[in-house]
Design an enzyme around this catalytic site. Sequence first.
Site, PDB file in Angstrom:
ATOM      1  N   ASN A 202       0.848  -1.192   0.000  1.00  0.00           N
ATOM      2  CA  ASN A 202       0.000   0.000   0.000  1.00  0.00           C
ATOM      3  C   ASN A 202       0.881   1.238   0.000  1.00  0.00           C
ATOM      4  O   ASN A 202       2.115   1.135   0.025  1.00  0.00           O
ATOM      5  CB  ASN A 202      -0.984  -0.030   1.178  1.00  0.00           C
ATOM      6  CG  ASN A 202      -0.272  -0.041   2.511  1.00  0.00           C
ATOM      7  OD1 ASN A 202       0.438   0.899   2.864  1.00  0.00           O
ATOM      8  ND2 ASN A 202      -0.425  -1.137   3.253  1.00  0.00           N
ATOM      9  N   ASP A 271      -4.883  -5.911   5.063  1.00  0.00           N
ATOM     10  CA  ASP A 271      -5.963  -6.708   5.645  1.00  0.00           C
ATOM     11  C   ASP A 271      -5.965  -8.141   5.112  1.00  0.00           C
ATOM     12  O   ASP A 271      -6.508  -9.037   5.736  1.00  0.00           O
ATOM     13  CB  ASP A 271      -7.312  -6.045   5.361  1.00  0.00           C
ATOM     14  CG  ASP A 271      -7.507  -4.816   6.256  1.00  0.00           C
ATOM     15  OD1 ASP A 271      -7.049  -4.855   7.410  1.00  0.00           O
ATOM     16  OD2 ASP A 271      -8.089  -3.819   5.788  1.00  0.00           O
ATOM     17  N   LYS A 281       9.157 -17.934  -8.908  1.00  0.00           N
ATOM     18  CA  LYS A 281       8.539 -16.819  -9.630  1.00  0.00           C
ATOM     19  C   LYS A 281       7.408 -17.323 -10.547  1.00  0.00           C
ATOM     20  O   LYS A 281       7.614 -18.274 -11.302  1.00  0.00           O
ATOM     21  CB  LYS A 281       9.616 -16.109 -10.461  1.00  0.00           C
ATOM     22  CG  LYS A 281       9.130 -14.839 -11.091  1.00  0.00           C
ATOM     23  CD  LYS A 281      10.202 -14.169 -11.914  1.00  0.00           C
ATOM     24  CE  LYS A 281       9.562 -13.077 -12.756  1.00  0.00           C
ATOM     25  NZ  LYS A 281      10.309 -12.792 -13.959  1.00  0.00           N
ATOM     26  N   PRO A 297      -4.579 -11.314  10.543  1.00  0.00           N
ATOM     27  CA  PRO A 297      -5.126 -11.012  11.871  1.00  0.00           C
ATOM     28  C   PRO A 297      -5.180  -9.504  12.064  1.00  0.00           C
ATOM     29  O   PRO A 297      -4.362  -8.776  11.496  1.00  0.00           O
ATOM     30  CB  PRO A 297      -4.097 -11.639  12.826  1.00  0.00           C
ATOM     31  CG  PRO A 297      -2.842 -11.770  12.025  1.00  0.00           C
ATOM     32  CD  PRO A 297      -3.264 -11.951  10.596  1.00  0.00           C
ATOM     33  N   ILE A 299      -4.033  -7.048  14.203  1.00  0.00           N
ATOM     34  CA  ILE A 299      -2.986  -7.081  15.238  1.00  0.00           C
ATOM     35  C   ILE A 299      -3.386  -6.209  16.430  1.00  0.00           C
ATOM     36  O   ILE A 299      -3.252  -6.593  17.587  1.00  0.00           O
ATOM     37  CB  ILE A 299      -1.640  -6.593  14.645  1.00  0.00           C
ATOM     38  CG1 ILE A 299      -1.266  -7.447  13.434  1.00  0.00           C
ATOM     39  CG2 ILE A 299      -0.553  -6.638  15.694  1.00  0.00           C
ATOM     40  CD1 ILE A 299      -0.020  -6.959  12.700  1.00  0.00           C
ATOM     41  N   PHE A 318      -4.597   3.953  14.551  1.00  0.00           N
ATOM     42  CA  PHE A 318      -4.866   4.966  13.527  1.00  0.00           C
ATOM     43  C   PHE A 318      -6.086   4.520  12.739  1.00  0.00           C
ATOM     44  O   PHE A 318      -6.375   3.329  12.646  1.00  0.00           O
ATOM     45  CB  PHE A 318      -3.657   5.118  12.587  1.00  0.00           C
ATOM     46  CG  PHE A 318      -2.592   6.004  13.165  1.00  0.00           C
ATOM     47  CD1 PHE A 318      -1.841   5.600  14.252  1.00  0.00           C
ATOM     48  CD2 PHE A 318      -2.356   7.269  12.627  1.00  0.00           C
ATOM     49  CE1 PHE A 318      -0.878   6.419  14.816  1.00  0.00           C
ATOM     50  CE2 PHE A 318      -1.395   8.109  13.178  1.00  0.00           C
ATOM     51  CZ  PHE A 318      -0.652   7.677  14.277  1.00  0.00           C
ATOM     52  N   LYS A 332     -13.825   2.090  15.759  1.00  0.00           N
ATOM     53  CA  LYS A 332     -12.535   1.371  15.913  1.00  0.00           C
ATOM     54  C   LYS A 332     -12.050   1.425  17.355  1.00  0.00           C
ATOM     55  O   LYS A 332     -11.464   0.472  17.860  1.00  0.00           O
ATOM     56  CB  LYS A 332     -11.492   1.950  14.952  1.00  0.00           C
ATOM     57  CG  LYS A 332     -11.701   1.426  13.541  1.00  0.00           C
ATOM     58  CD  LYS A 332     -10.789   1.968  12.479  1.00  0.00           C
ATOM     59  CE  LYS A 332     -11.301   1.471  11.111  1.00  0.00           C
ATOM     60  NZ  LYS A 332     -10.704   2.110   9.980  1.00  0.00           N
ATOM     61  N   LYS A 336     -11.704  -2.255  18.779  1.00  0.00           N
ATOM     62  CA  LYS A 336     -10.322  -2.728  18.984  1.00  0.00           C
ATOM     63  C   LYS A 336      -9.865  -2.529  20.431  1.00  0.00           C
ATOM     64  O   LYS A 336      -8.733  -2.819  20.757  1.00  0.00           O
ATOM     65  CB  LYS A 336      -9.383  -2.011  18.004  1.00  0.00           C
ATOM     66  CG  LYS A 336      -9.784  -2.206  16.547  1.00  0.00           C
ATOM     67  CD  LYS A 336      -8.702  -1.860  15.562  1.00  0.00           C
ATOM     68  CE  LYS A 336      -9.237  -1.966  14.134  1.00  0.00           C
ATOM     69  NZ  LYS A 336      -8.223  -2.308  13.143  1.00  0.00           N
TER      70      LYS A 336
HETATM   71  N1  CTP Z   1      -4.569  -2.734  12.024  1.00  0.00           N
HETATM   72  C1  CTP Z   1      -4.010  -3.868  12.549  1.00  0.00           C
HETATM   73  N2  CTP Z   1      -4.106  -5.045  11.867  1.00  0.00           N
HETATM   74  C2  CTP Z   1      -4.769  -5.101  10.707  1.00  0.00           C
HETATM   75  C3  CTP Z   1      -5.357  -3.936  10.160  1.00  0.00           C
HETATM   76  C4  CTP Z   1      -5.233  -2.751  10.858  1.00  0.00           C
HETATM   77  O1  CTP Z   1      -3.408  -3.822  13.621  1.00  0.00           O
HETATM   78  N3  CTP Z   1      -4.848  -6.255  10.068  1.00  0.00           N
HETATM   79  C5  CTP Z   1      -4.455  -1.463  12.783  1.00  0.00           C
HETATM   80  C6  CTP Z   1      -3.755  -0.346  12.044  1.00  0.00           C
HETATM   81  O2  CTP Z   1      -2.378  -0.341  12.334  1.00  0.00           O
HETATM   82  C7  CTP Z   1      -4.448   0.884  12.584  1.00  0.00           C
HETATM   83  C8  CTP Z   1      -5.842   0.406  12.925  1.00  0.00           C
HETATM   84  O3  CTP Z   1      -5.751  -1.016  13.030  1.00  0.00           O
HETATM   85  O4  CTP Z   1      -3.850   1.341  13.782  1.00  0.00           O
HETATM   86  C9  CTP Z   1      -6.905   0.752  11.928  1.00  0.00           C
HETATM   87  O5  CTP Z   1      -6.520   0.417  10.637  1.00  0.00           O
HETATM   88  P1  CTP Z   1      -7.471   0.671   9.381  1.00  0.00           P
HETATM   89  O6  CTP Z   1      -6.822   0.091   8.167  1.00  0.00           O
HETATM   90  O7  CTP Z   1      -7.941   2.090   9.337  1.00  0.00           O
HETATM   91  O8  CTP Z   1      -8.731  -0.151   9.773  1.00  0.00           O
HETATM   92  P2  CTP Z   1      -9.190  -1.621   9.574  1.00  0.00           P
HETATM   93  O9  CTP Z   1      -9.311  -2.227  10.922  1.00  0.00           O
HETATM   94  O10 CTP Z   1      -8.332  -2.349   8.588  1.00  0.00           O
HETATM   95  O11 CTP Z   1     -10.622  -1.380   9.024  1.00  0.00           O
HETATM   96  P3  CTP Z   1     -11.121  -0.926   7.567  1.00  0.00           P
HETATM   97  O12 CTP Z   1      -9.962  -1.162   6.620  1.00  0.00           O
HETATM   98  O13 CTP Z   1     -12.280  -1.786   7.324  1.00  0.00           O
HETATM   99  O14 CTP Z   1     -11.482   0.529   7.725  1.00  0.00           O
END
Ligand code: CTP
Length: 402
Positions: A202, A271, A281, A297, A299, A318, A332, A336
Amino acid sequence: MLLAVGGGISAYKSAELCRELVRRGAIVSCAMTRAAQSFVAPLTFQALSGRRVATSLMDASEEAEIGHIRLADENDLCIVAPATANLIARIAAGMGDDVVTTVLLATRARTLLAPAMNVNMWRNPIVQANLRRLLEDGRFETIGPGVGDLACGWVGEGRMAEPLEIVEAAQRCLRRDLEGRAVVVTAGPTVEDIDPVRFLGNRSSGRMGYAVAQAAARRGAKVTLISGPTSLATPPGAERTDVRGALEMRDQLARAAASADVVVMAAAVADYRPASPSPSKLKRDVGTTQLDLVPNPDILAELGARRDGGRLPVLVGFAVETEDLEANARQKLEKKKVDLVVANRAEVGFGGAENEALLVSREGVQALARMSKDDLADRILDRVCELLSAGGSATPPRAPPP
Ligand code: CTP
């Protein structure tokens, strides 16, 4: 503290700066370059600081009375204002050819530079490279320059920051409110391998997390930075572990979080990851193909669930959103089980040097103006300090390592 005055027209503003610092109770010693003395007389700074001003290395009586090594050792902060292009170059080159550069070479104190110069000088890649070199050292910080009318007649960046802004930046530099705390920061993207040469990634640059790591180290914390691939230099004072995928980040974080007071999860964790990355490859001659993904997961949610409510570590997450910023951030926060969510819009925060965020906690929402990621990092840590002290006696700082 030491106020080192360089040779630029804004040296006159440094007299006001000296006055402000003294007014707020600082003991200020001043040193001036030869060029600075052409703009403002040393007597001005002597009158304002109440102390003799260092103007020369070679003056036996002055050296006996002030002593450049004493100036280097006894000050907890050095402010260089104005930091001209020439003075920045001399400091970056490690020169000690006058009393100002010699003291700055010998000191171990933090040094705040307030650059001031013509806009084209400021934009010159040589000046920027010199500045970068100093910032990478970790002991140096900058304030400004601002944008506006310049004394040379040009309009643009190059105006020295105003005295009050410099005073505030100096106060920030001296803050050690995370002393004895262990702070873990994740940063950057995770990249999920498809095969040995391709990955899903990303656009996270890692800048926000690195800024938090740097600010936490400056404020006295023991910082562990767990970073996905970025092109950024390790912030001074932080211990960095590099990872690629989310699973690796989760492992490293579990280890570091066990003894952490604070975890700041600034990484843009993917995600999903490929269900079965290929060990060799992939070839293009397969025609139309499909990539099966499995969820990674969450995290942060795992940490929140394990922490079970209010106990340490303080958890900061974040939320990068394209719509319904506040509602999504609140969701969130609860889902979380974290203490603070820093919410920003994807189009503002991703990749750039600035960010505009909402700080969402159970106590309420604080909307911050657009600011540099370095400034935002400090604002986030201000909230973290409040959350740590709200934990009261149940969360005393850990004893510093012997
Ligand atoms: N995060 C995480 N593990 C993941 C995805 C996100 O620990 N697999 C953490 C990110 O580091 C951030 C927070 O969760 O601090 C929110 O991340 P964000 O991408 O905005 O949210 P998602 O939980 O992935 O939800 P969505 O993409 O559906 O908005």
